[in-house]
Scaffold this active site. Sequence first.
Site, PDB file in Angstrom:
ATOM      1  N   ALA A 118     -37.885   9.922   4.651  1.00 50.03           N
ATOM      2  CA  ALA A 118     -36.955   9.863   3.519  1.00 50.03           C
ATOM      3  C   ALA A 118     -37.594   9.337   2.243  1.00 50.03           C
ATOM      4  O   ALA A 118     -37.053   9.483   1.157  1.00 50.03           O
ATOM      5  CB  ALA A 118     -35.749   8.995   3.883  1.00 50.03           C
ATOM      6  N   ASN A 167     -51.015  57.195  -3.220  1.00 51.32           N
ATOM      7  CA  ASN A 167     -49.806  57.036  -2.412  1.00 51.32           C
ATOM      8  C   ASN A 167     -48.568  56.740  -3.246  1.00 51.32           C
ATOM      9  O   ASN A 167     -47.475  56.686  -2.719  1.00 51.32           O
ATOM     10  CB  ASN A 167     -50.009  55.921  -1.379  1.00 51.32           C
ATOM     11  CG  ASN A 167     -50.285  54.584  -2.027  1.00 51.32           C
ATOM     12  OD1 ASN A 167     -50.819  54.522  -3.137  1.00 51.32           O
ATOM     13  ND2 ASN A 167     -49.916  53.515  -1.364  1.00 51.32           N
ATOM     14  N   ARG A 189     -55.663  44.834   3.990  1.00 54.95           N
ATOM     15  CA  ARG A 189     -54.347  44.281   3.625  1.00 54.95           C
ATOM     16  C   ARG A 189     -53.317  44.476   4.734  1.00 54.95           C
ATOM     17  O   ARG A 189     -53.570  45.128   5.741  1.00 54.95           O
ATOM     18  CB  ARG A 189     -53.895  44.924   2.309  1.00 54.95           C
ATOM     19  CG  ARG A 189     -54.776  44.489   1.128  1.00 54.95           C
ATOM     20  CD  ARG A 189     -54.366  45.189  -0.142  1.00 54.95           C
ATOM     21  NE  ARG A 189     -52.937  45.073  -0.379  1.00 54.95           N
ATOM     22  CZ  ARG A 189     -52.230  45.902  -1.141  1.00 54.95           C
ATOM     23  NH1 ARG A 189     -52.821  46.933  -1.729  1.00 54.95           N
ATOM     24  NH2 ARG A 189     -50.936  45.725  -1.307  1.00 54.95           N
ATOM     25  N   ARG A 214     -46.767   8.002  -5.112  1.00 56.93           N
ATOM     26  CA  ARG A 214     -48.195   8.074  -5.442  1.00 56.93           C
ATOM     27  C   ARG A 214     -48.800   9.468  -5.274  1.00 56.93           C
ATOM     28  O   ARG A 214     -49.947   9.692  -5.618  1.00 56.93           O
ATOM     29  CB  ARG A 214     -48.973   7.051  -4.599  1.00 56.93           C
ATOM     30  CG  ARG A 214     -48.777   5.631  -5.092  1.00 56.93           C
ATOM     31  CD  ARG A 214     -49.313   4.623  -4.101  1.00 56.93           C
ATOM     32  NE  ARG A 214     -48.420   4.472  -2.955  1.00 56.93           N
ATOM     33  CZ  ARG A 214     -48.725   3.779  -1.857  1.00 56.93           C
ATOM     34  NH1 ARG A 214     -49.897   3.194  -1.754  1.00 56.93           N
ATOM     35  NH2 ARG A 214     -47.854   3.670  -0.874  1.00 56.93           N
TER      36      ARG A 214
HETATM   37  C1  UD1 Z   1     -44.568   0.376   7.011  1.00 58.22           C
HETATM   38  C2  UD1 Z   1     -44.424  -0.853   7.914  1.00 58.22           C
HETATM   39  C3  UD1 Z   1     -45.769  -1.587   7.978  1.00 58.22           C
HETATM   40  C4  UD1 Z   1     -46.835  -0.644   8.477  1.00 58.22           C
HETATM   41  C5  UD1 Z   1     -46.895   0.600   7.594  1.00 58.22           C
HETATM   42  C6  UD1 Z   1     -47.824   1.608   8.197  1.00 58.22           C
HETATM   43  C7  UD1 Z   1     -42.141  -1.655   7.707  1.00 58.22           C
HETATM   44  C8  UD1 Z   1     -41.266  -2.647   7.070  1.00 58.22           C
HETATM   45  N1  UD1 Z   1     -43.415  -1.715   7.370  1.00 58.22           N
HETATM   46  O1  UD1 Z   1     -44.843  -0.095   5.712  1.00 58.22           O
HETATM   47  O2  UD1 Z   1     -45.671  -2.683   8.846  1.00 58.22           O
HETATM   48  O3  UD1 Z   1     -48.092  -1.296   8.492  1.00 58.22           O
HETATM   49  O4  UD1 Z   1     -45.598   1.213   7.508  1.00 58.22           O
HETATM   50  O5  UD1 Z   1     -47.950   2.687   7.309  1.00 58.22           O
HETATM   51  O6  UD1 Z   1     -41.699  -0.857   8.513  1.00 58.22           O
HETATM   52  N2  UD1 Z   1     -39.048   5.553   5.113  1.00 58.22           N
HETATM   53  C9  UD1 Z   1     -37.768   6.069   5.206  1.00 58.22           C
HETATM   54  N3  UD1 Z   1     -36.736   5.383   4.686  1.00 58.22           N
HETATM   55  C10 UD1 Z   1     -36.891   4.175   4.076  1.00 58.22           C
HETATM   56  C11 UD1 Z   1     -38.185   3.645   3.996  1.00 58.22           C
HETATM   57  C12 UD1 Z   1     -39.236   4.348   4.535  1.00 58.22           C
HETATM   58  O7  UD1 Z   1     -37.566   7.156   5.737  1.00 58.22           O
HETATM   59  O8  UD1 Z   1     -35.883   3.621   3.651  1.00 58.22           O
HETATM   60  C13 UD1 Z   1     -40.150   6.307   5.676  1.00 58.22           C
HETATM   61  C14 UD1 Z   1     -41.166   6.747   4.639  1.00 58.22           C
HETATM   62  O9  UD1 Z   1     -40.846   8.035   4.152  1.00 58.22           O
HETATM   63  C15 UD1 Z   1     -42.472   6.734   5.427  1.00 58.22           C
HETATM   64  C16 UD1 Z   1     -42.255   5.641   6.464  1.00 58.22           C
HETATM   65  O10 UD1 Z   1     -40.859   5.474   6.555  1.00 58.22           O
HETATM   66  O11 UD1 Z   1     -42.683   7.946   6.102  1.00 58.22           O
HETATM   67  C17 UD1 Z   1     -42.930   4.355   6.099  1.00 58.22           C
HETATM   68  O12 UD1 Z   1     -42.435   3.901   4.884  1.00 58.22           O
HETATM   69  P1  UD1 Z   1     -43.330   3.142   3.852  1.00 58.22           P
HETATM   70  O13 UD1 Z   1     -42.525   2.766   2.686  1.00 58.22           O
HETATM   71  O14 UD1 Z   1     -44.585   3.900   3.611  1.00 58.22           O
HETATM   72  O15 UD1 Z   1     -43.661   1.821   4.698  1.00 58.22           O
HETATM   73  P2  UD1 Z   1     -44.717   0.755   4.340  1.00 58.22           P
HETATM   74  O16 UD1 Z   1     -44.173  -0.165   3.342  1.00 58.22           O
HETATM   75  O17 UD1 Z   1     -46.002   1.414   4.069  1.00 58.22           O
HETATM   76 CA    CA Z   2     -46.857   3.940   3.904  1.00 54.06          CA
END
Ligand code: UD1
Ligand code: CA
Length: 456
Positions: A11, A385, A332, A16
């Site tokens: 989600a 053609n 093709r 970035r």
């Molecule tokens: C998370 C972990 C962290 C871990 C890291 C690994 C938590 C609090 N932290 O951090 O410990 O080391 O991943 O990459 O879990 N997402 C949702 N909904 C939300 C938030 C996130 O679907 O509300 C999804 C994002 O799209 C992504 C994944 O969850 O695919 C991880 O979210 P992200 O914000 O990247 O987590 P980090 O802060 O990196």
């Molecule tokens: Ca992440």
Amino acid sequence: MQALNVVILAAGKGTRMCSKLPKVLHTLGGKPLVQHAVAAARQLEAKTTHVVIGHGAEAIRAALAQENLNFVLQQEQRGTGHAVLQALPQLDRNALALVLYGDVPLIRVETLREFLALCATGSLAVLTCEVQDPTGLGRILRDAQGNISAIVEHKDATDAERRITEINSGILAAPVARLHEWLPQLGANNAQGEYYLTDLVSIALAAGYAVRTLRCADAVEISGVNNRVQLAQLEREYQARRTHHLMLNGVTLRDPARVDIRGDLVCASDVEIDVNVILEGKVEIAEDVKIGPNCVLKNCRIGAATVIEANSVLENAVIGRACHLGPFARIRPGAEVEDEVRIGNFVEIKQARIGARSKVNHLSYVGDSVLGSDVNVGAGTITCNYDGANKSRTVIGDRVFIGSNTALVAPVNIASGATIGAGSVITQDVGQDQLAVARGQQRNIDGWQRPTKRST
Ligand code: UD1
Ligand code: CA
């Protein structure tokens, strides 16, 4: 064995990436990132797979429409714990839940199997990894006995905790029944004001449940994509895996770093692939095939011992055995090339069947056509053609010989054994074994005076 429900978190916005496209739809190995997690779920024979979507929800739904998934909308992204909570009502009460990330594409199914086995002895399992640079990631805290005691997010960690190099991959598993007990207990009292899924570790331990960890040996498997630099790095890792596998199965790659596989490739042994070849979609290559440098093959089947020379581009085509294509051939969609056919340089074939042993060696366009076997198509021959409104077909029988620079104005039928004189514009059918010549007669004029330059 307990049924498996997979929850894929996808989600997040992926700020970035600096992109209009949702992060998880950026491709790796020709497939959207999220599809790699979906494929892992399928290989694990998950009973149900749930994808939590928010940013770009409609685009993600559309991209995965064929996959038989349950989509869960997370309207506001309030953290990983909140994301899983949205999916919770849809999970089977007595299943085991596995949480994967839509932006972590290279996790191996073997690792996940070993990881899920931990759930036999503990209620919560966390996949961890030792990494060189843990910046930004959640750290694994362990007690004096070495057992996990909590996960602390980078932003909430003390300096001492930040020196820990064992990190949380984010991949986690627990029985759905336990998630019903634990998830409602999550709070958002932390540096990011989010519901952290990682807090389940302390919640489970406080309630007296066992928490298990598995250290993933290869950091690549748990690497996520946050920007396009990481996307490119993981693409190289993915390609390296695939080329490694190919080579161990008997395929010669002149330089494994210069071949890209973007789809489902089936390649027999003793195939040789030169540099800068791109294989896309469903490609099947039979044994002893040789592919020269800079070729692109998309959705093709190539018969045994066929040679494709440099700079040829093939798409949606079926090529027989022992053919010789290129250099610079363009094949093709809808091309069906039978055995031992030769297609040479600057030849374009589209929606056409070319019979066995036929030759189209130089500078031709053959479209909407059927050619028999042993046909020789002279240099520069064009099947006309298209009349500006409609497409028509050209049918050429066995053993036909078409002289160079012939225009075959479709619809037209050249019966077997016929011969066409060079430079002809053929607008009418030609019968069996007939010679057709359709061009202005040559006149030879004696004593011809060339024009001279006028003096001014
Ligand atoms: C998370 C972990 C962290 C871990 C890291 C690994 C938590 C609090 N932290 O951090 O410990 O080391 O991943 O990459 O879990 N997402 C949702 N909904 C939300 C938030 C996130 O679907 O509300 C999804 C994002 O799209 C992504 C994944 O969850 O695919 C991880 O979210 P992200 O914000 O990247 O987590 P980090 O802060 O990196
Ligand atoms: Ca992440």
